[in-house]
Design a protein around this motif. Sequence first.
Motif, PDB file in Angstrom:
ATOM      1  N   ASP A   1       9.750 -27.631 -31.014  1.00  0.00           N
ATOM      2  CA  ASP A   1      10.693 -28.292 -31.386  1.00  0.00           C
ATOM      3  C   ASP A   1      11.053 -29.556 -30.683  1.00  0.00           C
ATOM      4  N   PRO A   2      11.035 -30.477 -31.400  1.00  0.00           N
ATOM      5  CA  PRO A   2      11.245 -31.963 -30.788  1.00  0.00           C
ATOM      6  C   PRO A   2      12.630 -31.652 -29.656  1.00  0.00           C
ATOM      7  N   ARG A   3      13.589 -31.169 -30.167  1.00  0.00           N
ATOM      8  CA  ARG A   3      14.804 -31.024 -29.317  1.00  0.00           C
ATOM      9  C   ARG A   3      14.410 -30.189 -27.853  1.00  0.00           C
ATOM     10  N   SER A   4      13.721 -29.287 -28.163  1.00  0.00           N
ATOM     11  CA  SER A   4      13.416 -28.487 -27.030  1.00  0.00           C
ATOM     12  C   SER A   4      12.504 -29.461 -26.121  1.00  0.00           C
ATOM     13  N   ALA A   5      11.600 -29.844 -26.524  1.00  0.00           N
ATOM     14  CA  ALA A   5      10.701 -30.891 -25.695  1.00  0.00           C
ATOM     15  C   ALA A   5      11.472 -32.043 -25.136  1.00  0.00           C
ATOM     16  N   GLN A   6      12.472 -32.524 -25.971  1.00  0.00           N
ATOM     17  CA  GLN A   6      13.275 -33.494 -25.216  1.00  0.00           C
ATOM     18  C   GLN A   6      13.991 -32.942 -24.124  1.00  0.00           C
ATOM     19  N   THR A   7      14.986 -31.965 -24.360  1.00  0.00           N
ATOM     20  CA  THR A   7      15.603 -31.135 -23.374  1.00  0.00           C
ATOM     21  C   THR A   7      14.911 -30.934 -22.199  1.00  0.00           C
ATOM     22  N   LEU A   8      13.557 -30.437 -22.334  1.00  0.00           N
ATOM     23  CA  LEU A   8      12.701 -30.075 -20.965  1.00  0.00           C
ATOM     24  C   LEU A   8      12.245 -31.320 -20.310  1.00  0.00           C
ATOM     25  N   THR A   9      11.986 -32.448 -21.177  1.00  0.00           N
ATOM     26  CA  THR A   9      11.479 -33.587 -20.538  1.00  0.00           C
ATOM     27  C   THR A   9      12.405 -34.193 -19.692  1.00  0.00           C
ATOM     28  N   ALA A  10      13.788 -34.097 -20.230  1.00  0.00           N
ATOM     29  CA  ALA A  10      15.007 -34.905 -19.664  1.00  0.00           C
ATOM     30  C   ALA A  10      15.323 -34.173 -18.308  1.00  0.00           C
ATOM     31  N   ALA A  11      14.758 -32.878 -18.180  1.00  0.00           N
ATOM     32  CA  ALA A  11      14.958 -32.093 -17.100  1.00  0.00           C
ATOM     33  C   ALA A  11      13.818 -32.207 -16.241  1.00  0.00           C
ATOM     34  N   GLY A  12      12.727 -32.810 -16.438  1.00  0.00           N
ATOM     35  CA  GLY A  12      11.777 -33.148 -15.644  1.00  0.00           C
ATOM     36  C   GLY A  12      10.574 -32.254 -15.738  1.00  0.00           C
ATOM     37  N   TYR A  13      10.618 -31.567 -16.845  1.00  0.00           N
ATOM     38  CA  TYR A  13       9.377 -30.535 -17.346  1.00  0.00           C
ATOM     39  C   TYR A  13       8.414 -31.391 -18.156  1.00  0.00           C
ATOM     40  N   ASP A  14       7.301 -30.687 -18.047  1.00  0.00           N
ATOM     41  CA  ASP A  14       6.340 -31.214 -18.954  1.00  0.00           C
ATOM     42  C   ASP A  14       6.115 -30.280 -20.176  1.00  0.00           C
ATOM     43  N   ALA A  15       6.459 -30.902 -21.203  1.00  0.00           N
ATOM     44  CA  ALA A  15       6.469 -29.920 -22.464  1.00  0.00           C
ATOM     45  C   ALA A  15       5.452 -30.506 -23.562  1.00  0.00           C
ATOM     46  N   THR A  16       4.466 -31.098 -23.207  1.00  0.00           N
ATOM     47  CA  THR A  16       3.312 -31.750 -23.997  1.00  0.00           C
ATOM     48  C   THR A  16       2.208 -30.728 -24.350  1.00  0.00           C
TER      49      THR A  16
ATOM     50  N   PRO B   1      20.473 -17.049 -27.284  1.00  0.00           N
ATOM     51  CA  PRO B   1      20.476 -17.604 -28.514  1.00  0.00           C
ATOM     52  C   PRO B   1      19.395 -18.447 -29.059  1.00  0.00           C
ATOM     53  N   ASP B   2      19.149 -18.251 -30.384  1.00  0.00           N
ATOM     54  CA  ASP B   2      18.264 -19.313 -31.099  1.00  0.00           C
ATOM     55  C   ASP B   2      18.960 -20.502 -31.295  1.00  0.00           C
ATOM     56  N   PRO B   3      18.730 -21.817 -30.751  1.00  0.00           N
ATOM     57  CA  PRO B   3      19.242 -23.029 -30.815  1.00  0.00           C
ATOM     58  C   PRO B   3      18.726 -23.762 -32.405  1.00  0.00           C
ATOM     59  N   TYR B   4      17.692 -23.210 -32.993  1.00  0.00           N
ATOM     60  CA  TYR B   4      17.029 -23.995 -33.837  1.00  0.00           C
ATOM     61  C   TYR B   4      18.077 -24.559 -35.112  1.00  0.00           C
ATOM     62  N   TYR B   5      19.010 -23.706 -35.558  1.00  0.00           N
ATOM     63  CA  TYR B   5      20.002 -24.135 -36.542  1.00  0.00           C
ATOM     64  C   TYR B   5      21.199 -24.900 -36.062  1.00  0.00           C
ATOM     65  N   GLY B   6      21.319 -25.180 -34.570  1.00  0.00           N
ATOM     66  CA  GLY B   6      22.654 -25.489 -34.091  1.00  0.00           C
ATOM     67  C   GLY B   6      22.421 -26.950 -33.670  1.00  0.00           C
ATOM     68  N   GLY B   7      23.297 -27.161 -32.993  1.00  0.00           N
ATOM     69  CA  GLY B   7      23.507 -28.763 -32.374  1.00  0.00           C
ATOM     70  C   GLY B   7      22.737 -28.972 -31.078  1.00  0.00           C
ATOM     71  N   GLU B   8      22.582 -29.925 -30.404  1.00  0.00           N
ATOM     72  CA  GLU B   8      21.864 -30.371 -29.408  1.00  0.00           C
ATOM     73  C   GLU B   8      22.076 -29.733 -28.135  1.00  0.00           C
ATOM     74  N   GLU B   9      23.579 -29.420 -28.287  1.00  0.00           N
ATOM     75  CA  GLU B   9      24.112 -28.601 -26.882  1.00  0.00           C
ATOM     76  C   GLU B   9      23.432 -27.183 -26.801  1.00  0.00           C
ATOM     77  N   GLY B  10      22.981 -26.650 -27.814  1.00  0.00           N
ATOM     78  CA  GLY B  10      22.431 -25.328 -27.696  1.00  0.00           C
ATOM     79  C   GLY B  10      21.071 -25.141 -27.091  1.00  0.00           C
ATOM     80  N   PHE B  11      20.597 -26.371 -27.106  1.00  0.00           N
ATOM     81  CA  PHE B  11      19.215 -26.580 -26.411  1.00  0.00           C
ATOM     82  C   PHE B  11      19.470 -26.586 -24.666  1.00  0.00           C
ATOM     83  N   GLY B  12      20.531 -27.201 -24.548  1.00  0.00           N
ATOM     84  CA  GLY B  12      20.910 -27.303 -22.942  1.00  0.00           C
ATOM     85  C   GLY B  12      21.320 -26.050 -22.586  1.00  0.00           C
ATOM     86  N   GLU B  13      22.013 -25.185 -23.424  1.00  0.00           N
ATOM     87  CA  GLU B  13      22.566 -23.838 -22.955  1.00  0.00           C
ATOM     88  C   GLU B  13      21.459 -22.908 -22.688  1.00  0.00           C
TER      89      GLU B  13
END
Length: 150
Positions: free
Chosen positions: A47-62, A116-128
């Motif tokens: 999911d792009p939101r998961s990838a973005q959260t990981l990338t912002a934290a310095g991980y390779d999500a590609t 928790p599954d962040p899929y149907y929630g907001g961006e903050e769920g991916f950070g949590e």
Amino acid sequence: MVCLGNICRSPVADVVMSARVAEAGLDEVVEVFSAGTADYHVGKGMDPRSAQTLTAAGYDATRHRAQQFDHAWHDEVDLILVMDHANHADVTAGRERARVRLFRDFDPVDAGGEVPDPYYGGEEGFGEVLDMVERTSAHLVGLLADVVGR
């Protein structure tokens, strides 16, 4: 690492845990991978939101590509970590349960909870989810290092 679709929680756990395993010098003895119990997203990236959260934290999500859980893995892996109780039921249906645990059974802050599954929630769920996964992965790698004597 197992969740429902293998695009949010389990790939985040896979990426973070793989990074922690490598940092601890355990990557020659510990292999980490992820899958979903459903086939909705097989072959797709996370999911792009998961990838973005990981990338912002310095991980390779590609490199992630979703795959479906294979029950043959019960005989091939030492530990199957699931993200929630529904995943646990899907993975253990008619199978041995000893090697299947909730990922957060190893959470040093709130052991036994679900991720928790962040899929149907907001961006903050991916950070949590990332916060839970990072602290749990750090603790789990410490336990693994003790087991392999490093």
